[in-house]
Motif scaffolding. Structure first.
Motif, PDB file in Angstrom:
ATOM      1  N   ARG A 182      -8.973  -7.999  -7.491  1.00 59.64           N
ATOM      2  CA  ARG A 182      -8.931  -6.869  -6.567  1.00 59.64           C
ATOM      3  C   ARG A 182     -10.309  -6.279  -6.319  1.00 59.64           C
ATOM      4  O   ARG A 182     -10.651  -5.957  -5.196  1.00 59.64           O
ATOM      5  N   ARG A 214       1.021   9.906  -5.071  1.00 60.67           N
ATOM      6  CA  ARG A 214      -0.286   9.517  -4.561  1.00 60.67           C
ATOM      7  C   ARG A 214      -0.419   9.924  -3.090  1.00 60.67           C
ATOM      8  O   ARG A 214      -1.424  10.479  -2.666  1.00 60.67           O
ATOM      9  N   ASP A 263      -1.630  -8.696   1.471  1.00 57.66           N
ATOM     10  CA  ASP A 263      -1.736  -8.829   0.024  1.00 57.66           C
ATOM     11  C   ASP A 263      -1.461  -7.510  -0.677  1.00 57.66           C
ATOM     12  O   ASP A 263      -1.695  -6.441  -0.123  1.00 57.66           O
ATOM     13  N   THR A 264      -1.016  -7.635  -1.910  1.00 57.59           N
ATOM     14  CA  THR A 264      -0.820  -6.459  -2.726  1.00 57.59           C
ATOM     15  C   THR A 264      -2.153  -5.737  -2.876  1.00 57.59           C
ATOM     16  O   THR A 264      -3.176  -6.371  -3.108  1.00 57.59           O
ATOM     17  N   GLY A 265      -2.121  -4.437  -2.703  1.00 55.39           N
ATOM     18  CA  GLY A 265      -3.343  -3.655  -2.832  1.00 55.39           C
ATOM     19  C   GLY A 265      -4.058  -3.439  -1.507  1.00 55.39           C
ATOM     20  O   GLY A 265      -5.067  -2.756  -1.439  1.00 55.39           O
ATOM     21  N   SER A 266      -3.505  -3.995  -0.415  1.00 54.31           N
ATOM     22  CA  SER A 266      -4.191  -3.830   0.864  1.00 54.31           C
ATOM     23  C   SER A 266      -3.893  -2.464   1.495  1.00 54.31           C
ATOM     24  O   SER A 266      -4.484  -2.115   2.507  1.00 54.31           O
ATOM     25  N   GLY A 267      -2.971  -1.723   0.899  1.00 49.83           N
ATOM     26  CA  GLY A 267      -2.726  -0.363   1.379  1.00 49.83           C
ATOM     27  C   GLY A 267      -1.438  -0.195   2.168  1.00 49.83           C
ATOM     28  O   GLY A 267      -1.216   0.847   2.784  1.00 49.83           O
ATOM     29  N   LYS A 268      -0.566  -1.177   2.137  1.00 48.87           N
ATOM     30  CA  LYS A 268       0.669  -1.090   2.912  1.00 48.87           C
ATOM     31  C   LYS A 268       1.497   0.136   2.514  1.00 48.87           C
ATOM     32  O   LYS A 268       1.846   0.961   3.353  1.00 48.87           O
ATOM     33  N   THR A 269       1.813   0.229   1.242  1.00 52.66           N
ATOM     34  CA  THR A 269       2.758   1.246   0.800  1.00 52.66           C
ATOM     35  C   THR A 269       2.233   2.664   0.968  1.00 52.66           C
ATOM     36  O   THR A 269       2.968   3.564   1.359  1.00 52.66           O
ATOM     37  N   THR A 270       0.947   2.856   0.674  1.00 52.39           N
ATOM     38  CA  THR A 270       0.437   4.220   0.776  1.00 52.39           C
ATOM     39  C   THR A 270       0.042   4.587   2.205  1.00 52.39           C
ATOM     40  O   THR A 270       0.189   5.744   2.597  1.00 52.39           O
ATOM     41  N   PHE A 313      -3.620   4.693 -14.437  1.00 53.57           N
ATOM     42  CA  PHE A 313      -4.657   4.932 -13.426  1.00 53.57           C
ATOM     43  C   PHE A 313      -5.910   5.569 -14.020  1.00 53.57           C
ATOM     44  O   PHE A 313      -6.894   5.777 -13.326  1.00 53.57           O
ATOM     45  N   HIS A 338       1.648   7.232 -15.708  1.00 52.15           N
ATOM     46  CA  HIS A 338       0.510   7.563 -14.860  1.00 52.15           C
ATOM     47  C   HIS A 338      -0.823   7.243 -15.520  1.00 52.15           C
ATOM     48  O   HIS A 338      -1.831   7.112 -14.834  1.00 52.15           O
ATOM     49  N   ASP A 388      -6.460  -0.541 -10.069  1.00 53.11           N
ATOM     50  CA  ASP A 388      -7.812  -0.985  -9.736  1.00 53.11           C
ATOM     51  C   ASP A 388      -8.576  -1.333 -11.001  1.00 53.11           C
ATOM     52  O   ASP A 388      -8.298  -0.795 -12.068  1.00 53.11           O
ATOM     53  N   SER A 421       5.643   7.206  -8.250  1.00 55.02           N
ATOM     54  CA  SER A 421       4.190   7.160  -8.374  1.00 55.02           C
ATOM     55  C   SER A 421       3.515   7.134  -7.002  1.00 55.02           C
ATOM     56  O   SER A 421       2.554   7.863  -6.752  1.00 55.02           O
ATOM     57  N   THR A 450      -0.519  -1.039  -7.896  1.00 56.05           N
ATOM     58  CA  THR A 450      -1.827  -1.666  -7.956  1.00 56.05           C
ATOM     59  C   THR A 450      -2.720  -0.870  -8.891  1.00 56.05           C
ATOM     60  O   THR A 450      -2.880   0.329  -8.733  1.00 56.05           O
ATOM     61  N   LEU A 485      -9.580   0.491   2.657  1.00 52.39           N
ATOM     62  CA  LEU A 485      -8.417  -0.397   2.486  1.00 52.39           C
ATOM     63  C   LEU A 485      -8.236  -1.278   3.720  1.00 52.39           C
ATOM     64  O   LEU A 485      -8.408  -0.810   4.847  1.00 52.39           O
TER      65      LEU A 485
HETATM   66  P1  ADP Z   1       0.013  -2.330  -1.201  1.00 50.94           P
HETATM   67  O1  ADP Z   1       1.287  -1.615  -0.905  1.00 50.94           O
HETATM   68  O2  ADP Z   1      -0.509  -3.073  -0.016  1.00 50.94           O
HETATM   69  O3  ADP Z   1       0.129  -3.194  -2.394  1.00 50.94           O
HETATM   70  P2  ADP Z   1      -0.915   0.281  -1.984  1.00 50.94           P
HETATM   71  O4  ADP Z   1      -0.778   1.103  -0.747  1.00 50.94           O
HETATM   72  O5  ADP Z   1       0.145   0.420  -2.995  1.00 50.94           O
HETATM   73  O6  ADP Z   1      -1.100  -1.234  -1.539  1.00 50.94           O
HETATM   74  O7  ADP Z   1      -2.277   0.615  -2.721  1.00 50.94           O
HETATM   75  C1  ADP Z   1      -3.498   0.746  -2.042  1.00 50.94           C
HETATM   76  C2  ADP Z   1      -4.556   1.351  -2.945  1.00 50.94           C
HETATM   77  O8  ADP Z   1      -4.231   2.705  -3.207  1.00 50.94           O
HETATM   78  C3  ADP Z   1      -4.649   0.707  -4.306  1.00 50.94           C
HETATM   79  O9  ADP Z   1      -5.524  -0.350  -4.312  1.00 50.94           O
HETATM   80  C4  ADP Z   1      -5.195   1.834  -5.150  1.00 50.94           C
HETATM   81  O10 ADP Z   1      -6.598   1.835  -5.075  1.00 50.94           O
HETATM   82  C5  ADP Z   1      -4.711   3.077  -4.468  1.00 50.94           C
HETATM   83  N1  ADP Z   1      -3.649   3.748  -5.226  1.00 50.94           N
HETATM   84  C6  ADP Z   1      -2.314   3.592  -5.057  1.00 50.94           C
HETATM   85  N2  ADP Z   1      -1.617   4.389  -5.897  1.00 50.94           N
HETATM   86  C7  ADP Z   1      -2.526   5.054  -6.646  1.00 50.94           C
HETATM   87  C8  ADP Z   1      -2.474   6.032  -7.675  1.00 50.94           C
HETATM   88  N3  ADP Z   1      -1.292   6.496  -8.127  1.00 50.94           N
HETATM   89  N4  ADP Z   1      -3.615   6.492  -8.191  1.00 50.94           N
HETATM   90  C9  ADP Z   1      -4.812   6.045  -7.741  1.00 50.94           C
HETATM   91  N5  ADP Z   1      -4.942   5.135  -6.763  1.00 50.94           N
HETATM   92  C10 ADP Z   1      -3.832   4.638  -6.208  1.00 50.94           C
END
Ligand code: ADP
Ligand code: MG
Length: 692
Positions: free
Chosen positions: A374, A103, A62-69, A299, A296, A330, A99, A328, A38
């Motif tokens: 993505r 994760r 960008d969305t999907g770059s891993g900020k939230t997780t 995914f 869910h 994938d 969700s 996000t 990420l």
């Molecule tokens: P951002 O906040 O920047 O948009 P996220 O941290 O939400 O990015 O997501 C980063 C990556 O984590 C996603 O591209 C996805 O691959 C993975 N991901 C997030 N949530 C899940 C989930 N519930 N199940 C599988 N993969 C996930």
């Protein structure tokens, strides 16, 4: 290969998870490899460094770059979380909070609710061990009411700041004040778009960490001519993509539950008609009231070909705005964007808040398109013309605070101790008229006195995580000897619609609903349903036979017990009028009037309803179970549909006498426009010989 595997599992046993003191699972390492790819992963050290040197920082990526997780985990790993002071990460949407926290629990190899938890309205999944908590922005705001300096946190992360939800905007201002009092607290603001100048200006020049994206190019296709019906066009486009385009999953944006379910069915049928020379599909809905297990499924991966070497399968996700930036998925290669979303609007002149399907902004359209790129180059089909994109779409969606009734916000801010609302540091200050309306509404409800101070009633009301009308009727319900019943009604009003109406069984569903109908309207019908649900011992097959959504009823029961807890804590008496007493139902309806007296419509001689004081023409919504047209009706919400016809939903028959008795402050003839409703009320006053 065998040797490799053994080595890997050998390594697994050597590494222990510091949180659980047990070896990491194989899954942990699998996910870890993914996490390392990420874009934010590369920025870890820089992030931790900036955080350590600043009280506030901004992360844009960008969305999907891993900020939230990832970012919240970086914060935890850097040692900011302890048992006593946690790390919080807000999400505008409940779905995202649940969700994403699941994760992240997986990623950290811990149980959800232990080190990582979530908290959304009416559902708290945190424990004594929790150090990282995902919560809705509304919940953090609620916590501020009892913990004004948010002292249980060391670091607060406001995520999805670009969404500019009402609660996030209020938190912005609130946190700026809190940070002044608490030098030990840190704030991270995360956003998917680059309005960073504005954010930076607002947050005293805080440093911005930009996470470079990793997007593949997305080709954008516009409709040649405006579409007459975006829904039909969307179905057609999805079916065509599946029939003609190379492999890759599809994401279609629609506006709400009903539309989405309808589309799922039509797309499944449309594709079935092609027979088996096109691949199998998995069509999945995504909207907020869907049960988590179903949510869910987005995914899951696409289905395999029907037979070996056959045409490949595809996943088709049909989603509300949730999938725009919050979640996000994938593997999406095709995005279909009809260009609409459901948005809240508020008109302070007629004091009406309503949900309306509106064109999205250019910024939203860009985000949506971005979802296609993505994992590989993608395509986005915009079901509008390039001219309307350029000329008609606004560049940004207006922040929610400029589109909302602010009564609840005002109540919250007052409770937190902020008196000067006019000078409160909003990023975008709401219109003075909107603030005035909110103060006025709270004053009419008795929550605030004429000097703008919270009354005892207001204090009590602010204890409930509900709109002011609802908390008012709960607080007064003991006076009408019906707190049991009002609790049930409030709970039912706080959960998703409990009526199921499958397309293939509409008639049967409507008949089932009619069996619960109460002559006096929809609130009492909800009460009937709640009672019947309890009498039938919450039996799932009973729910199914009666076309009732069991999950909605289960959450109503849960919400009810939480509200009951709040009532008990504040010594609000829990009682009922005897069921056989003639006042059993009138008492309940009167209690509802004390909360909703500002949402009443009067039946004119013309046969139409006009809302009281604002004289807006409205229709009874077809979902109502009222089979007659009472002179006065109270309503729960006003819905504007695309034909600009306004209808009122959740309607109950009320009496002119009650309006005068229970809300004389509002039904004051000195302050009432000339209209039929006024004349009708005058007659009531005259009959009683009280004059005006
Ligand atoms: P951002 O906040 O920047 O948009 P996220 O941290 O939400 O990015 O997501 C980063 C990556 O984590 C996603 O591209 C996805 O691959 C993975 N991901 C997030 N949530 C899940 C989930 N519930 N199940 C599988 N993969 C996930
Ligand atoms: Mg995110």
């Amino acid at each position: 290969e065998g040797v490799e595997e053994k080595k890997l599992s050998g390594k697994v046993k050597l590494v222990t998870n510091p949180y659980t003191n047990t070896p990491y699972s194989e899954r942990y390492f699998e996910i870890l490899e993914k996490r390392k790819t990420l874009p934010v992963w590369q920025q870890k050290d820089r992030f931790v460094d900036i955080l350590s040197k600043n009280q506030i920082m901004i992360v844009v990526g960008d969305t999907g770059s891993g900020k939230t997780t990832q970012i919240p985990q970086f914060v935890v790993e850097a040692g900011y979380a302890t048992n006593r002071k946690q790390v919080a990460c807000t999400q505008p949407r409940r779905v995202a909070a649940t969700s994403v926290s699941r994760r992240v629990a997986d990623e950290m190899d811990v149980m959800i609710g232990a080190e990582v938890g979530y908290s959304i309205r009416f559902e708290d999944c945190c424990g004594r061990k929790t150090i990282l908590k995902y919560l809705t922005d509304g919940m953090l705001l609620k916590e501020a009411k009892t913990d004004p300096l948010l002292e249980r946190y060391n670091v607060i992360i406001l995520d999805e700041a670009h969404e500019r939800t009402l609660s996030t905007d209020v938190l912005f201002g609130l946190l700026k004040r809190i940070l002044n009092c608490r030098p030990d607290l840190k704030l991270v603001v995360m956003s998917a778009t680059l309005e960073s100048k504005k954010f930076q200006g607002y947050f005293n020049g805080a440093p911005v960490l930009r996470v470079p994206g990793r997007l593949h190019p997305v080709d954008i296709f516009y409709s040649e001519f405006p579409e007459k019906n975006y829904f039909e066009a969307a179905i057609r486009t999805v079916v065509q993509i599946h029939a003609c385009e190379p492999p890759g999953d599809i994401l279609l944006f629609l506006t709400g539950e009903e539309e989405i379910e309808d589309a799922c069915m039509k797309i499944r049928n449309g594709i079935r008609n092609f027979g088996d020379h096109i691949g199998p599909v998995k069509v999945l809905p995504l909207y907020s009231s869907l049960p988590p297990t179903v949510q869910h499924r987005i995914f899951e991966s696409a289905p395999p070909p029907q037979k070996e070497g056959g045409p490949p399968g595809r996943k088709i996700v049909i989603s509300t705005n949730i999938a725009e930036t919050s979640l996000t998925i994938d593997g999406i290669v095709y995005v279909v964007d009809p260009g609409f979303s459901k948005q809240k609007l508020y008109n302070p002149r007629i004091r009406q808040e309503s949900l309306l399907v509106c064109p999205i902004s250019k910024a939203s359209a860009e985000q949506r398109a971005g979802r296609a790129g993505r994992t590989q180059p993608g395509k986005c089909f915009r079901l509008y013309t390039v001219e309307s994109f350029q000329d008609q779409l606004p560049s940004q969606t207006l922040p929610e605070i400029l589109r909302s009734n602010l009564a609840n916000v005002v109540l919250t801010l007052k409770k937190v101790g902020i008196d000067d609302l006019v000078h409160f540091d909003f990023m975008d200050p709401p219109a003075p008229e909107t603030l005035m309306r909110a103060l006025e509404q709270l004053n009419y409800l008795g929550a605030m006195d004429d000097d703008g101070n919270l009354t005892e009633m207001g204090m009590l009301m602010s204890e409930f995580p509900l709109d002011p009308q609802m908390s008012k009727m709960l607080v007064v319900s003991p006076k009408f000897n019906c707190s049991h019943e009002i609790l049930s009604i409030t709970a039912m009003l706080s959960v998703p619609n409990c009526f199921l109406r499958p397309r293939e069984a509409r008639k049967a569903a409507d008949e089932a609903k009619a069996r619960f109908a109460h002559v006096d309207g929809d609130h009492l019908t909800l009460l009937n349903i709640y009672h019947a649900y309890k009498e039938n011992e919450e039996d799932p097959s009973w729910c199914c036979e009666n076309f009732l959504n069991i999950r909605a009823l289960q959450s109503a029961a849960n919400v009810r017990s939480q509200l009951l807890g709040i009532m008990n804590r504040h010594n609000l008496k829990i009682s009922s009028t005897q069921f056989t007493h003639p006042n059993y139902y009138p008492n309940i309806r009167k209690a509802i009037v004390t909360g909703y007296f500002m949402q009443v419509a009067h039946l004119e001689q013309s046969g139409h309803y006009l809302t009281v004081k604002d004289n807006l023409m409205v229709h009874l919504h077809p979902s109502t179970c009222l089979d007659h047209k009472p002179q006065w009706v109270l309503y729960g919400e006003l819905v504007l549909d695309s034909t600009e016809r306004s209808s009122i939903r959740m309607v109950t028959d009320v009496k002119g006498d009650w309006l005068i008795d229970l809300a004389s402050q509002y039904y004051d003839m000195l302050n009432f426009p000339q209209c039929e409703a006024r004349r009708a009320l005058m007659r009531v006053y005259e009959k009683r010989g009280r004059g005006i």
